[in-house]
Design an enzyme around this catalytic site. Structure first.
Site, short mmCIF file in Angstrom:
data_model
loop_
_atom_site.label_atom_id
_atom_site.label_comp_id
_atom_site.label_asym_id
_atom_site.label_seq_id
_atom_site.Cartn_x
_atom_site.Cartn_y
_atom_site.Cartn_z
N ASP A 177 -6.35 -0.53 3.34
CA ASP A 177 -7.40 0.44 3.69
C ASP A 177 -7.10 1.78 3.03
O ASP A 177 -5.95 2.24 3.03
CB ASP A 177 -7.47 0.59 5.21
CG ASP A 177 -8.64 1.46 5.64
OD1 ASP A 177 -9.61 1.58 4.86
OD2 ASP A 177 -8.57 2.05 6.74
N GLU B 8 -4.94 4.51 4.55
CA GLU B 8 -3.49 4.40 4.52
C GLU B 8 -2.87 5.05 3.28
O GLU B 8 -1.65 5.14 3.18
CB GLU B 8 -3.08 2.92 4.55
CG GLU B 8 -3.50 2.20 5.82
CD GLU B 8 -2.83 2.79 7.05
OE1 GLU B 8 -1.60 2.93 7.03
OE2 GLU B 8 -3.56 3.12 8.01
N ASP C 276 -5.94 -2.34 9.00
CA ASP C 276 -5.37 -1.53 7.92
C ASP C 276 -4.94 -2.36 6.72
O ASP C 276 -4.94 -1.85 5.59
CB ASP C 276 -4.16 -0.75 8.44
CG ASP C 276 -4.56 0.25 9.52
OD1 ASP C 276 -5.63 0.87 9.38
OD2 ASP C 276 -3.81 0.40 10.51
N GLU D 49 -2.97 -4.31 11.94
CA GLU D 49 -3.25 -2.95 12.39
C GLU D 49 -1.92 -2.21 12.47
O GLU D 49 -1.03 -2.61 13.23
CB GLU D 49 -3.96 -2.95 13.74
CG GLU D 49 -4.25 -1.57 14.29
CD GLU D 49 -5.39 -0.86 13.58
OE1 GLU D 49 -5.41 0.39 13.61
OE2 GLU D 49 -6.23 -1.56 12.97
#
Length: 610
Positions: free
Chosen positions: A322, A325, A357, A388
């Site tokens: 993601d 991040e 994520d 996550e």
């Protein structure tokens, strides 16, 4: 004594509803053009139109409109350019507070090689068009929207019409099924955008919905024709038979041969449509030339007709990160994440993920096509593992503001079977959080035991990257001999009765979602059903988890049905215990009388709660 002249009361002419009709018409044209192309700027123009209609004073130029809401520099610049063009064509003293030529803008100037034809083309007057009465009728007639042949809207209308004509059919289609059936009727891909564009043929569906031709209901979305859409699709189908359909069958059976006439080579041919057709037809190609209405009912109702598969060796396992991040916040730590992934030789891609994520996709290997600048985009199937990532301080904050339960709820419903929580310890910083360490440890235990997530605890970013590296290599080895099959979550639910990593067969198939369907289905602020809003409301109550909310919704799908159930109870005690026997979770425990009483008081108490 002569009689006084009769006094006529009232206005001689009706004032326009907006004192700036020229600006209003230009904004309406811009909105309609954006809607036709499926662009989201149509909503920006619509907001500007609403603000302009409320403004009671005439504007002399677009710069004055900046005081209005939803008028930015871009819209004002476009209006100024059109205003300058209007002055150039109609003279510097042209009135901009009335529409010229009885409500319609003059045509733009037409230029030719002849120097005598440099003046703007004059529109015929009312008498030249056959009198003022016919002119008024023409002005009041609204132009009907008809999609261009072999466009996205054209293909969607025909696909829905043919589905509606099947005896015993459902009368609606899910998104992936509709895209697959409409693909061979369209020259543009429904799945992959053209080079340099982010829009596919599916973008035209928003225009069909706006024009009241297609109806979108339920979640997952179901698409069907309205009465107007059915009439228009029937006319399009009549124009399709019989010559045009025969030509299309010939074109599908001989892809790429003499489509544009002899001696013409199309360098922008729809390779995506050909690729999808070749992957989705039966192995012998028996059904390749049949239209949906000509297929046997068994084939039409079988969801396997919309499957696309990736054979072993034709895809790579790629880690998707993601973009949050890698940007914003602590830039040093996030850059360290990217550098560590590169140092470990992990194949990764940074993109926007609507949930989670990190996740992994099986990306199809594609080769460059002769005559095209870039290779076509390969299909991507999402593996069943999603992560996550939480730092201890972030975990603490998400528990306090309620994001923790919501994120777990969305991860459970995203359609992937292996959710993972990656928790990074902050070392000594964990001792200075607003929640005690025992509470945080209990939250992680509940996440693993009650919610069924796998919780991995690491110390820092390097250990997080090491875990991602090990997982990437493990999944690459796990899937290297697997045939991956793409099935719609809308058609078959999760459709995973067997684990991808298990099974006794040497080459089991794995049923996975496409990345596009997964990411679109995980949008946080998408349009929600009444039941979903009810579930989110229930989860705001202390002690009511996602499993408990789902159990309540299975019995009472909406707040209205729950209120009706309360009204049918005969006593206050019965109302308080109405929900106490509802079972939730894997252990099938009861909600209990305390939570049942809290819900009754919340929804049935008049006035403030005590």
């Amino acid at each position: 004594m002569p009689a006084p002249p009769q006094v006529r009361l009232g206005r001689k002419r009706a004032l326009p509803p907006c004192p700036n009709p020229l600006f209003l018409q230009w904004l309406t044209e811009l909105r309609d053009q954006a809607a036709e192309r499926g662009q989201k700027t149509q909503y920006v123009y619509q907001k500007a139109i609403s603000s302009l209609k409320k403004y009671p004073l005439p504007l002399q130029n677009a710069r004055e409109a900046k005081i209005l809401q939803n008028f930015g520099d871009g819209i004002c610049r476009i209006l100024d350019e059109r205003l300058q063009r209007h002055y150039k064509e109609n003279g510097p003293d042209a009135n901009i507070h009335t529409l010229p030529d009885g409500g319609k803008l003059p045509l733009p100037a037409r230029h030719s090689n002849d120097n005598n034809s440099l003046a703007p083309t004059k529109r015929p007057s009312g008498k030249e068009r056959g009198g003022g009465k016919e002119k008024g009728v023409a002005r009041g007639r609204k132009r009907e929207y008809v999609p261009q042949k072999r466009s996205g809207g054209y293909a969607v209308l025909l696909a829905l019409y043919r589905e509606s004509q099947i005896p015993g059919g459902k009368g609606f289609m899910f998104k992936l099924q509709l895209q697959t059936e409409a693909q061979h009727l369209c020259d543009k891909s429904f799945f992959v955008p053209d080079v340099g564009s982010k829009y596919t043929a599916w973008s035209s569906v928003s225009t069909l919905i706006q024009k009241d031709l297609v109806l979108k209901t339920h979640n997952p979305a179901r698409y069907s024709l309205t009465e107007l859409g059915l009439a228009l699709a029937e006319r399009l189908e009549d124009g399709e038979r019989p010559t045009d359909r025969g030509e299309q069958q010939d074109r599908r059976s001989e892809v790429g041969e003499e489509d544009d006439g002899p001696g013409v080579v199309d360098l922008t041919a729809d390779e995506e449509g050909e690729k999808i057709e070749e992957a989705c037809v039966a192995p012998e190609g028996v059904l390749a030339g049949l239209c949906p209405s000509e297929k046997p009912p068994a084939v039409e109702t079988n969801s396997r007709s919309s499957e696309c598969s990736l054979s072993p060796g034709s895809y790579d396992i790629v880690l998707c990160v993601d973009f949050i991040e890698t940007t914003g916040g602590s830039t040093a730590c996030k850059q360290e994440l990217v550098k560590e992934l590169q140092r470990n030789s992990v194949t990764f891609d940074i993109r926007k993920l609507n949930v989670g994520d990190f996740l992994w996709v099986a990306r199809e290997r594609v080769s460059p096509v002769q005559g095209q600048l870039r290779p076509p985009q390969g299909r991507e199937l999402v593996l069943d593992y999603i992560i996550e990532r939480k730092r201890m301080d972030d975990l603490c904050g998400s528990i306090i503001d309620g994001r923790f339960r919501e994120q777990k709820f969305r991860l459970k419903r995203c359609g992937l079977q292996k959710p993972i929580y990656l928790v990074e310890e902050c070392g000594s910083a964990a001792a200075h959080l607003s929640l005690p360490e025992t509470t945080l440890k209990q939250a992680m235990v509940n996440t693993q035991v009650v919610d069924g997530f796998f919780v991995k605890r690491v110390q820092n970013v390097k250990e997080s990257v090491a875990y991602l590296t090990v997982m990437t290599r493990y999944l690459t080895r796990l899937y290297q001999n697997r045939t991956l099959v793409c099935r719609s979550r809308e058609l078959e639910g999760d459709g995973r009765n067997e684990e991808c990593g298990g099974g006794e067969r040497p080459n089991p198939s794995c049923s996975l979602m496409s990345f596009i369907e997964f990411n679109q289905g995980a949008v946080k602020n998408k349009c929600q059903t009444v039941g979903e809003v009810f579930a989110r409301q229930l989860m705001q109550i202390s002690g009511l988890s996602g499993d408990k909310a789902v159990a309540i919704l299975e019995r009472y799908a909406t707040l209205h049905s729950l209120r009706n159930a309360y009204e049918q109870c005969h006593s206050e005690t019965e109302k308080e215990k109405l929900l106490s026997s509802i079972q939730y979770g894997k252990l099938k425990r009861n909600l209990g009388p305390a939570l049942s009483r809290t819900l009754y008081q919340l929804y049935c108490t008049n006035g403030a709660l005590t």
